[in-house]
Design an enzyme around this catalytic site. Structure first.
Site, PDB file in Angstrom:
ATOM      1  N   VAL A   1       0.837  -1.214   0.000  1.00  0.00           N
ATOM      2  CA  VAL A   1       0.000   0.000   0.000  1.00  0.00           C
ATOM      3  C   VAL A   1       0.873   1.265   0.000  1.00  0.00           C
ATOM      4  CG1 VAL A   1      -1.818   1.258   1.216  1.00  0.00           C
ATOM      5  CG2 VAL A   1      -1.856  -1.234   1.192  1.00  0.00           C
TER       6      VAL A   1
ATOM      7  N   GLU B   1      -2.918 -10.389   3.957  1.00  0.00           N
ATOM      8  CA  GLU B   1      -2.217  -9.751   5.075  1.00  0.00           C
ATOM      9  C   GLU B   1      -0.869 -10.445   5.290  1.00  0.00           C
ATOM     10  OE1 GLU B   1      -3.511  -6.982   6.832  1.00  0.00           O
ATOM     11  OE2 GLU B   1      -4.801  -7.144   5.102  1.00  0.00           O
TER      12      GLU B   1
ATOM     13  N   ASP C   1      -9.817 -10.267   9.384  1.00  0.00           N
ATOM     14  CA  ASP C   1      -9.726  -9.022   8.616  1.00  0.00           C
ATOM     15  C   ASP C   1     -11.136  -8.480   8.315  1.00  0.00           C
ATOM     16  OD1 ASP C   1      -7.951  -7.234   6.697  1.00  0.00           O
ATOM     17  OD2 ASP C   1      -9.640  -7.936   5.495  1.00  0.00           O
TER      18      ASP C   1
ATOM     19  N   LYS D   1     -13.050  -4.983   9.727  1.00  0.00           N
ATOM     20  CA  LYS D   1     -13.712  -4.006   8.848  1.00  0.00           C
ATOM     21  C   LYS D   1     -15.195  -3.868   9.220  1.00  0.00           C
ATOM     22  CE  LYS D   1     -10.611  -5.102   5.002  1.00  0.00           C
ATOM     23  NZ  LYS D   1     -10.404  -6.057   3.902  1.00  0.00           N
TER      24      LYS D   1
ATOM     25  N   GLY E   1      -0.392  -9.505  -3.607  1.00  0.00           N
ATOM     26  CA  GLY E   1      -0.374  -8.422  -2.606  1.00  0.00           C
ATOM     27  C   GLY E   1      -1.710  -8.206  -1.919  1.00  0.00           C
TER      28      GLY E   1
HETATM   29  P1  NDP Z   1       3.203  -4.828   3.608  1.00  0.00           P
HETATM   30  O1  NDP Z   1       3.692  -5.894   4.520  1.00  0.00           O
HETATM   31  O2  NDP Z   1       3.331  -5.023   2.146  1.00  0.00           O
HETATM   32  O3  NDP Z   1       3.903  -3.454   3.957  1.00  0.00           O
HETATM   33  C1  NDP Z   1       4.199  -3.005   5.254  1.00  0.00           C
HETATM   34  C2  NDP Z   1       5.465  -2.185   5.167  1.00  0.00           C
HETATM   35  O4  NDP Z   1       5.698  -1.573   6.412  1.00  0.00           O
HETATM   36  C3  NDP Z   1       6.679  -3.056   4.853  1.00  0.00           C
HETATM   37  O5  NDP Z   1       7.479  -2.388   3.901  1.00  0.00           O
HETATM   38  C4  NDP Z   1       7.370  -3.139   6.197  1.00  0.00           C
HETATM   39  O6  NDP Z   1       8.755  -3.268   6.106  1.00  0.00           O
HETATM   40  C5  NDP Z   1       7.035  -1.780   6.778  1.00  0.00           C
HETATM   41  N1  NDP Z   1       7.175  -1.794   8.237  1.00  0.00           N
HETATM   42  C6  NDP Z   1       6.549  -2.627   9.103  1.00  0.00           C
HETATM   43  N2  NDP Z   1       6.919  -2.333  10.358  1.00  0.00           N
HETATM   44  C7  NDP Z   1       7.806  -1.302  10.279  1.00  0.00           C
HETATM   45  C8  NDP Z   1       8.544  -0.567  11.221  1.00  0.00           C
HETATM   46  N3  NDP Z   1       8.473  -0.829  12.522  1.00  0.00           N
HETATM   47  N4  NDP Z   1       9.345   0.425  10.783  1.00  0.00           N
HETATM   48  C9  NDP Z   1       9.456   0.691   9.456  1.00  0.00           C
HETATM   49  N5  NDP Z   1       8.769   0.018   8.499  1.00  0.00           N
HETATM   50  C10 NDP Z   1       7.961  -0.959   8.912  1.00  0.00           C
HETATM   51  O7  NDP Z   1       1.685  -4.555   3.998  1.00  0.00           O
HETATM   52  P2  NDP Z   1       0.551  -3.900   3.097  1.00  0.00           P
HETATM   53  O8  NDP Z   1       1.068  -2.713   2.397  1.00  0.00           O
HETATM   54  O9  NDP Z   1      -0.146  -4.960   2.343  1.00  0.00           O
HETATM   55  O10 NDP Z   1      -0.476  -3.452   4.232  1.00  0.00           O
HETATM   56  C11 NDP Z   1      -0.222  -2.337   5.040  1.00  0.00           C
HETATM   57  C12 NDP Z   1      -1.480  -1.995   5.821  1.00  0.00           C
HETATM   58  O11 NDP Z   1      -2.534  -1.720   4.897  1.00  0.00           O
HETATM   59  C13 NDP Z   1      -2.026  -3.142   6.702  1.00  0.00           C
HETATM   60  O12 NDP Z   1      -2.615  -2.580   7.822  1.00  0.00           O
HETATM   61  C14 NDP Z   1      -3.088  -3.785   5.825  1.00  0.00           C
HETATM   62  O13 NDP Z   1      -4.082  -4.428   6.579  1.00  0.00           O
HETATM   63  C15 NDP Z   1      -3.651  -2.588   5.122  1.00  0.00           C
HETATM   64  N6  NDP Z   1      -4.292  -2.834   3.858  1.00  0.00           N
HETATM   65  C16 NDP Z   1      -3.686  -3.591   2.897  1.00  0.00           C
HETATM   66  C17 NDP Z   1      -4.247  -3.758   1.661  1.00  0.00           C
HETATM   67  C18 NDP Z   1      -3.617  -4.558   0.597  1.00  0.00           C
HETATM   68  O14 NDP Z   1      -4.227  -4.731  -0.461  1.00  0.00           O
HETATM   69  N7  NDP Z   1      -2.413  -5.078   0.781  1.00  0.00           N
HETATM   70  C19 NDP Z   1      -5.538  -3.119   1.345  1.00  0.00           C
HETATM   71  C20 NDP Z   1      -6.097  -2.331   2.422  1.00  0.00           C
HETATM   72  C21 NDP Z   1      -5.486  -2.205   3.622  1.00  0.00           C
HETATM   73  P3  NDP Z   1       9.452  -4.741   6.158  1.00  0.00           P
HETATM   74  O15 NDP Z   1       9.284  -5.239   4.783  1.00  0.00           O
HETATM   75  O16 NDP Z   1      10.825  -4.428   6.566  1.00  0.00           O
HETATM   76  O17 NDP Z   1       8.717  -5.545   7.182  1.00  0.00           O
HETATM   77  N1  HSE Z   2      -5.981  -8.548   3.138  1.00  0.00           N
HETATM   78  C1  HSE Z   2      -7.014  -7.627   2.820  1.00  0.00           C
HETATM   79  C2  HSE Z   2      -7.968  -8.269   1.852  1.00  0.00           C
HETATM   80  C3  HSE Z   2      -6.440  -6.379   2.236  1.00  0.00           C
HETATM   81  O1  HSE Z   2      -7.617  -9.299   1.267  1.00  0.00           O
HETATM   82  O2  HSE Z   2      -9.070  -7.759   1.667  1.00  0.00           O
HETATM   83  C4  HSE Z   2      -7.472  -5.305   1.998  1.00  0.00           C
HETATM   84  O3  HSE Z   2      -7.962  -4.809   3.204  1.00  0.00           O
END
Ligand code: NDP
Ligand code: HSE
Length: 428
Positions: A14, A190, A201, A205, A187
């Site tokens: 994201v 979670e 999840d 929501k 992607g």
């Molecule tokens: P990812 O695991 O792809 O990304 C999380 C990022 O945050 C990684 O780059 C991770 O780094 C970094 N990170 C985690 N902890 C730390 C820290 N302490 N300091 C610095 N960087 C950190 O997750 P997503 O992008 O998929 O999801 C992010 C959020 O968005 C979640 O809450 C998810 O539920 C929500 N979400 C996701 C969706 C999706 O389609 N993926 C859709 C809607 C909501 P590292 O790689 O080093 O761990």
């Molecule tokens: N893991 C979540 C899903 C990401 O599959 O819907 C979006 O919130």
């Protein structure tokens, strides 16, 4: 032109999508909104990942304090996921006077009361459109456009990963474990996919959406939750014969006798608008007392769809100062006056592995009748197996959850009659 400084915490799926949109659409927002949105800082453990996305090395902050004390940062985007350290970081930012945009449904569901107190106290915005249903603007619809209604019910397909998995299981006949890997690669899933496949999840929501829809706090603990890990291709196929499609549904109802909130797999008629919501697409079917039925549909997960919701919140935050908070008393627990219905009503699909001998059907019928269950349809499927059993499928009329639980325990206790192989709720 007004300059808007943004910091992004976490450059994963994201965060990466958000960064890309902000970079590629910078001129668009300059023209359309007369604002210049600039990413002033990012927090990411893997500096090379940030650099590969095009972030200048000097913009990778060493810690959250650097971001909190950076006067060029107005809005912080939290897209790290999980509760800690995300919660501490978000609170630090709010206390430093930065508005926050988050996609973190687990954090928001569990701690929105604390975050909201900090946001109000520090006159900051707190935005979370991306936390529910990815790119589909359902939060804003509930907070603004649908406010004139009493929302009576909300049925949603609000998890992209499980919808992708169930769509593939239905179309290709493969098991959920096989498809999960694909959903992870795309992607959608979670970091810990248990949150998706066990329904957590969707429950996070639903807690957020139903609190907004029903104007009362609906804590996560009040949501009945079942995932898709026990679902077999066999039942999906049998369901098709009855004209059903299997979905992981999140249901919220606000009736005269109380509120019911539940997440579980359910069969829906293939003529229902939600039946054609496939792959990672999500939809929320809302019924209001004035507007009647509204269905919001779109991508529920993925980098750019979710980034779209984040950037929408950034622009809203940058162009508004009268921030809006919950339309109810936002506390950790539900108000004592809110009544929750646990023994809810539904129709059911019940598959039995029944002994193929005289009198079995009569005994099963007697159990159903004792438990107040009336059968709408029944079908015997396939041939008698080596164990002398045959699959019997019943679709019931609407009954109560506890009636079905009682019938299941009575049937399972009478070993010579049948075993209950599957129970799936049916939305008629
Ligand atoms: P990812 O695991 O792809 O990304 C999380 C990022 O945050 C990684 O780059 C991770 O780094 C970094 N990170 C985690 N902890 C730390 C820290 N302490 N300091 C610095 N960087 C950190 O997750 P997503 O992008 O998929 O999801 C992010 C959020 O968005 C979640 O809450 C998810 O539920 C929500 N979400 C996701 C969706 C999706 O389609 N993926 C859709 C809607 C909501 P590292 O790689 O080093 O761990
Ligand atoms: N893991 C979540 C899903 C990401 O599959 O819907 C979006 O919130």
């Amino acid at each position: 032109m007004k300059k808007v400084g943004v910091a992004i915490l976490g450059l994963g799926v994201v965060g990466g999508g958000t960064y890309k949109i902000l970079k590629e659409h910078r001129e668009l927002y300059q023209k359309s909104h007369k604002i210049d949105i600039v990413v002033e800082a990012v927090l990411e453990r893997d500096i090379e990942k940030a650099v590969a996305l095009g972030v200048e090395r000097e913009k990778v902050a060493a810690n959250i304090q650097e971001i909190c004390s950076n006067p060029d940062v107005d809005i912080v985007v939290e897209v790290m996921g999980g509760v800690e350290p995300a919660k501490t970081f978000v609170l630090d930012c709010l206390h430093a006077g930065k508005s926050v945009v988050t996609s973190n449904k687990e954090l928001f569901c569990k701690y929105n009361h604390e975050l909201e107190v900090a946001a109000k106290k520090n006159h900051c915005g707190l935005f979370y459109e991306a936390s529910c249903v990815g790119g589909v603007p359902v939060i804003r619809a509930l907070l603004d456009n649908l406010q004139g209604n009493k929302i009576l019910s909300m049925i949603g397909i609000i998890n992209g990963t499980t919808n992708y998995i169930l769509t593939k299981m239905s179309a290709e006949g493969v098991s959920y474990q096989e498809v999960l890997k694909e959903a992870q690669k795309l992607g959608y899933a979670e970091a810990n996919p248990t949150a998706d496949v066990e329904g957590y999840d969707a429950a996070y929501k639903l807690s957020i959406l139903s609190s907004l829809a029903f104007h009362t706090k609906i804590p996560f603990s009040k949501i009945y939750r079942e995932g898709i890990t026990e679902i077999s291709v066999t039942d999906i196929e049998y369901g098709k014969k009855f004209g059903y499609v299997l979905k992981l549904l999140a249901t919220g109802k606000n009736g005269d006798n109380g509120i019911e909130v539940r997440v579980h797999p359910a069969f829906i008629k293939n003529s229902h608008p939600l039946a054609s919501v496939n792959d990672s697409y999500n939809a929320v079917y809302i019924t209001g007392d004035c507007v009647e039925d509204v269905m919001l549909y779109g991508r529920g997960a993925g980098a750019l769809p979710t980034g779209s919701a984040i950037v929408g919140d950034i622009i809203y935050c940058a162009t508004h100062s009268n921030y809006q908070y919950s339309t109810f008393k936002n506390t950790a627990e539900a108000s004592p006056s809110t009544k929750f219905i646990e023994n809810f009503e539904s129709a059911y699909y019940i598959r039995l592995n029944a002994a193929d001998k005289p009198g079995v059907l009569a005994k099963v019928s007697s159990v159903f009748s004792k438990c107040g269950i009336s059968v709408a349809q029944m079908s015997q499927e396939g041939q008698t197996g080596e164990d002398g059993c045959v699959p019997l499928i019943f679709i019931t009329h609407t009954t109560r959850e506890n009636n079905v639980k009682k019938a299941v325990s009575l049937i399972d206790a009478s070993e010579d009659i049948a075993k209950v192989a599957a129970v799936i709720r049916v939305v008629e």
